[in-house]
Design a protein around this motif. Sequence first.
Motif, PDB file in Angstrom:
ATOM      1  N   CYS A 176       4.630   9.139  38.270  1.00 42.65           N
ATOM      2  CA  CYS A 176       3.381   8.423  38.009  1.00 42.65           C
ATOM      3  C   CYS A 176       3.667   7.310  36.996  1.00 42.65           C
ATOM      4  CB  CYS A 176       2.336   9.392  37.456  1.00 42.65           C
ATOM      5  SG  CYS A 176       0.820   8.557  36.955  1.00 42.65           S
ATOM      6  N   PHE A 177       3.315   6.088  37.379  1.00 45.01           N
ATOM      7  CA  PHE A 177       3.529   4.913  36.507  1.00 45.01           C
ATOM      8  C   PHE A 177       2.181   4.380  36.031  1.00 45.01           C
ATOM      9  CE2 PHE A 177       7.024   5.145  39.516  1.00 45.01           C
ATOM     10  CZ  PHE A 177       8.152   4.956  38.717  1.00 45.01           C
ATOM     11  N   TYR A 178       2.094   4.091  34.711  1.00 39.05           N
ATOM     12  CA  TYR A 178       0.869   3.513  34.121  1.00 39.05           C
ATOM     13  C   TYR A 178       1.226   2.082  33.731  1.00 39.05           C
ATOM     14  CZ  TYR A 178      -3.303   3.439  31.006  1.00 39.05           C
ATOM     15  OH  TYR A 178      -4.495   3.154  30.386  1.00 39.05           O
ATOM     16  N   ASN A 179       0.673   1.153  34.464  1.00 41.71           N
ATOM     17  CA  ASN A 179       1.033  -0.256  34.299  1.00 41.71           C
ATOM     18  C   ASN A 179       2.554  -0.458  34.284  1.00 41.71           C
ATOM     19  OD1 ASN A 179      -1.569  -1.223  34.370  1.00 41.71           O
ATOM     20  ND2 ASN A 179      -1.856  -1.050  32.149  1.00 41.71           N
ATOM     21  N   GLU A 223      -8.681   8.008  24.919  1.00 47.79           N
ATOM     22  CA  GLU A 223      -9.202   9.239  25.523  1.00 47.79           C
ATOM     23  C   GLU A 223      -8.118   9.921  26.367  1.00 47.79           C
ATOM     24  OE1 GLU A 223     -12.743   8.470  27.847  1.00 47.79           O
ATOM     25  OE2 GLU A 223     -12.679  10.467  28.768  1.00 47.79           O
ATOM     26  N   ILE A 224      -8.126  11.261  26.349  1.00 47.24           N
ATOM     27  CA  ILE A 224      -7.237  12.024  27.235  1.00 47.24           C
ATOM     28  C   ILE A 224      -7.933  12.145  28.595  1.00 47.24           C
ATOM     29  CG2 ILE A 224      -6.041  14.214  27.605  1.00 47.24           C
ATOM     30  CD1 ILE A 224      -5.011  12.927  25.130  1.00 47.24           C
ATOM     31  N   PRO A 234     -10.192   8.611  36.630  1.00 50.95           N
ATOM     32  CA  PRO A 234     -11.507   8.127  36.180  1.00 50.95           C
ATOM     33  C   PRO A 234     -11.581   6.593  36.272  1.00 50.95           C
ATOM     34  CG  PRO A 234     -10.411   9.439  34.467  1.00 50.95           C
ATOM     35  CD  PRO A 234      -9.458   9.315  35.598  1.00 50.95           C
ATOM     36  N   GLU A 235     -12.742   6.090  36.697  1.00 53.81           N
ATOM     37  CA  GLU A 235     -12.884   4.626  36.811  1.00 53.81           C
ATOM     38  C   GLU A 235     -12.910   3.967  35.445  1.00 53.81           C
ATOM     39  OE1 GLU A 235     -16.265   3.832  39.273  1.00 53.81           O
ATOM     40  OE2 GLU A 235     -15.335   4.836  41.011  1.00 53.81           O
ATOM     41  N   TYR A 267      -2.329  15.155  32.654  1.00 54.21           N
ATOM     42  CA  TYR A 267      -3.158  14.398  31.711  1.00 54.21           C
ATOM     43  C   TYR A 267      -2.391  13.214  31.154  1.00 54.21           C
ATOM     44  CZ  TYR A 267      -5.975  18.559  32.152  1.00 54.21           C
ATOM     45  OH  TYR A 267      -6.727  19.576  32.678  1.00 54.21           O
ATOM     46  N   ALA A 268      -3.148  12.155  30.841  1.00 48.78           N
ATOM     47  CA  ALA A 268      -2.536  10.986  30.217  1.00 48.78           C
ATOM     48  C   ALA A 268      -3.512  10.429  29.180  1.00 48.78           C
ATOM     49  CB  ALA A 268      -2.207   9.934  31.274  1.00 48.78           C
ATOM     50  N   ARG A 269      -3.002   9.636  28.258  1.00 50.49           N
ATOM     51  CA  ARG A 269      -3.882   9.004  27.274  1.00 50.49           C
ATOM     52  C   ARG A 269      -4.191   7.587  27.754  1.00 50.49           C
ATOM     53  NH1 ARG A 269      -4.917  10.418  22.103  1.00 50.49           N
ATOM     54  NH2 ARG A 269      -3.065  11.740  21.922  1.00 50.49           N
ATOM     55  N   ALA A 270      -5.505   7.253  27.857  1.00 51.52           N
ATOM     56  CA  ALA A 270      -5.915   5.924  28.314  1.00 51.52           C
ATOM     57  C   ALA A 270      -5.684   4.930  27.176  1.00 51.52           C
ATOM     58  CB  ALA A 270      -7.380   5.937  28.731  1.00 51.52           C
ATOM     59  N   THR A 271      -4.793   3.974  27.381  1.00 49.78           N
ATOM     60  CA  THR A 271      -4.490   3.029  26.314  1.00 49.78           C
ATOM     61  C   THR A 271      -4.915   1.608  26.659  1.00 49.78           C
ATOM     62  OG1 THR A 271      -2.282   2.782  27.238  1.00 49.78           O
ATOM     63  CG2 THR A 271      -2.542   4.343  25.407  1.00 49.78           C
TER      64      THR A 271
END
Lengths: 427, 106, 112
Positions: free
Chosen positions: B51-54, B16-17, B9-10, B76-80
């Motif tokens: 998958c790496f988030y930042n 949010e999940i 999602p942009e 799924y991931a939690r947007a932090t």
Amino acid sequence: MALDTNMLSRRKLLAAIASVTLISASDLKAFAQTRAKVVVIGGGFGGATAARFIKSYLPNTSVTLIEPNPVFTACPFSNLVIGGQRSIADQKFDYRSLVGDGIEIAQAFATDVDSQARTVTLDNGSILSYDRLIMSPGISIRWGALEGYDRAAAELMPHAWKAGTQTLLLRRQLEAMEDGGTVVMSAPAAPFRCPPGPYERASLIANYLKTEKPASKLIILDSKDTFSKMPLFQEAWAEHYPDHLDWRGASNDGRVNRVTAETKTLYTDFDEIRADVANVIPPQKAGEIAERAGVTDVTGWCPINATSFESSLQPNIHVIGDATIANPMPKSAFSANLQAKVCAASVARLLSGEDVLPTTLANTCYSFITSDRAVSIAGVYRNDDGAFSSVDGAGGISPLAADAEIREAEARQAEDWFRTITSEAFG
Amino acid sequence: MTTIRLSVPETADRGEIIELRAMIQHEMESGFRFGSRGEMIPQDIITKFECFYNGTLVFSSNFHPGVAANPLLKFYARATESGSFEFVWTDQNGQSWSDSAQIEVS
Amino acid sequence: MLRPISFLIIAGALFLSSCSTLSVDAEVDTRPASERNYPNGLSVSALSCTGCHTDTAGQGIPSLAGRSADQILASLRFYGQPDTGTTVMHRIARGYTDEQLTALADYFAEQV
């Protein structure tokens, strides 16, 4: 080798039987000629051909063909009907010649096969017994394998993968579509009937759009990344339909995993595409009677001994055509017709107390790329030791970058092939 | 040219999940199949997905023979925080492919 | 009394043959063609040809009617040469040995 041992022991056994009872091979043949019953299920290219050739090889044998439809509608060339170049009447063949050959036609559905009792039950209640059964059941649709695609959905998003009313439904939808519309075709993963078929159809739909509805477009959503005659089709599409045809392969999110028939929407993993006309070519399996006869395996298709075409799963039942696992031979009308003839020869030999013989088999499939140009693929195969194999150095596709005359010559050859093969199958 | 498709999602609300989807073009040849002349087709598969988030590993998976061609993963991931999701595939020979997508978290 | 017994044995023999998967080129029925209605040995491979070739010529596919074995064999050998031609016959003929091509040419010359 195990085969040789079997052969010897079998020969010894037969010799022992013969010496005790004084039965010779000619007695066996006489038995076959006077008393044998052969039943054929399915009146398509495979079944009709098999019935005619059995009758010709063993004229005194009783041959019954079970087929519910009085008229057969051929799939090859039906893409020209969808493209608007051909009448469906030219696709229809009846069984009068087979009756003239002395073949009994049972116009009914085969509902069950008992391989132990060697009987076939029909939906009209009658029961036919056989010495050898040849099944040419064609394909059935795997309803539900593609989410949202059931029998009702096929009335809105036709598959047109069995020729007849579905063919005409797709043609009428294309005719009714307003210029500027989007036609979407969903092509399945292998194996399926007629590997180059979706791409011939796409070419002829694009040809129709280009000439009659030039603001419209066809999108092919494909569950594969490669397909039959791919370089030839891609060359033809770039030359003839650059503005009217888009192909999206599996690795480019082309695989359709769900459809909604009411809105003619197709869903891929990342996308949803609204169609004005949708042609969903769904996943397939062997014709339903094959499963009831116990000749299908977990794949839904029929494993066979390639030399005799006898089922690997049930004795005295031979299976030919699209329903079989015969790769590298493709699921084509040419293959079905040839397999029928070779199978008929095998059955004639077996009923005459002789061994089956391996041989060399060929296949040719023509595909139209425009209304008067075609390309081809050919293959040569052996069926030694019960398994199919390709012959090295043979087969392949039409040359790329060929002159128009070569493509036009192949279209004329395709016409001749259709005339000859339908006359061999239906008289 | 290996095609990679991502769905991130942009924008998202903090906490949010969110659903992430990633697909890569690959044969995933199991090593158990035979060619038309009876020869065994050698195994060629992707063995690892990350998958790496930042920069932080938030999801990983090991692939084995039997995973379909063009494997698609949905997780799924939690947007932090705003930043990027990076997706990395590595095959049995150590070759790797990657792509990333940005997300704005408010 | 004898007939049902021999019938059972014949049925047993037929069942045995149905179980066999053996198939060897060497095992050729040597009876003359007049005593057999079904194809034998190499002539089985002619079944691949008759889906396209009939005794009437079309616009694109020639008939084999009235051609001698030499004529047919010369064509088949020409088709079988590597890297010549564009029709399916070039791709098909390469899959046959010269012995097979000769047998096919003889077979079709005899048919008409």
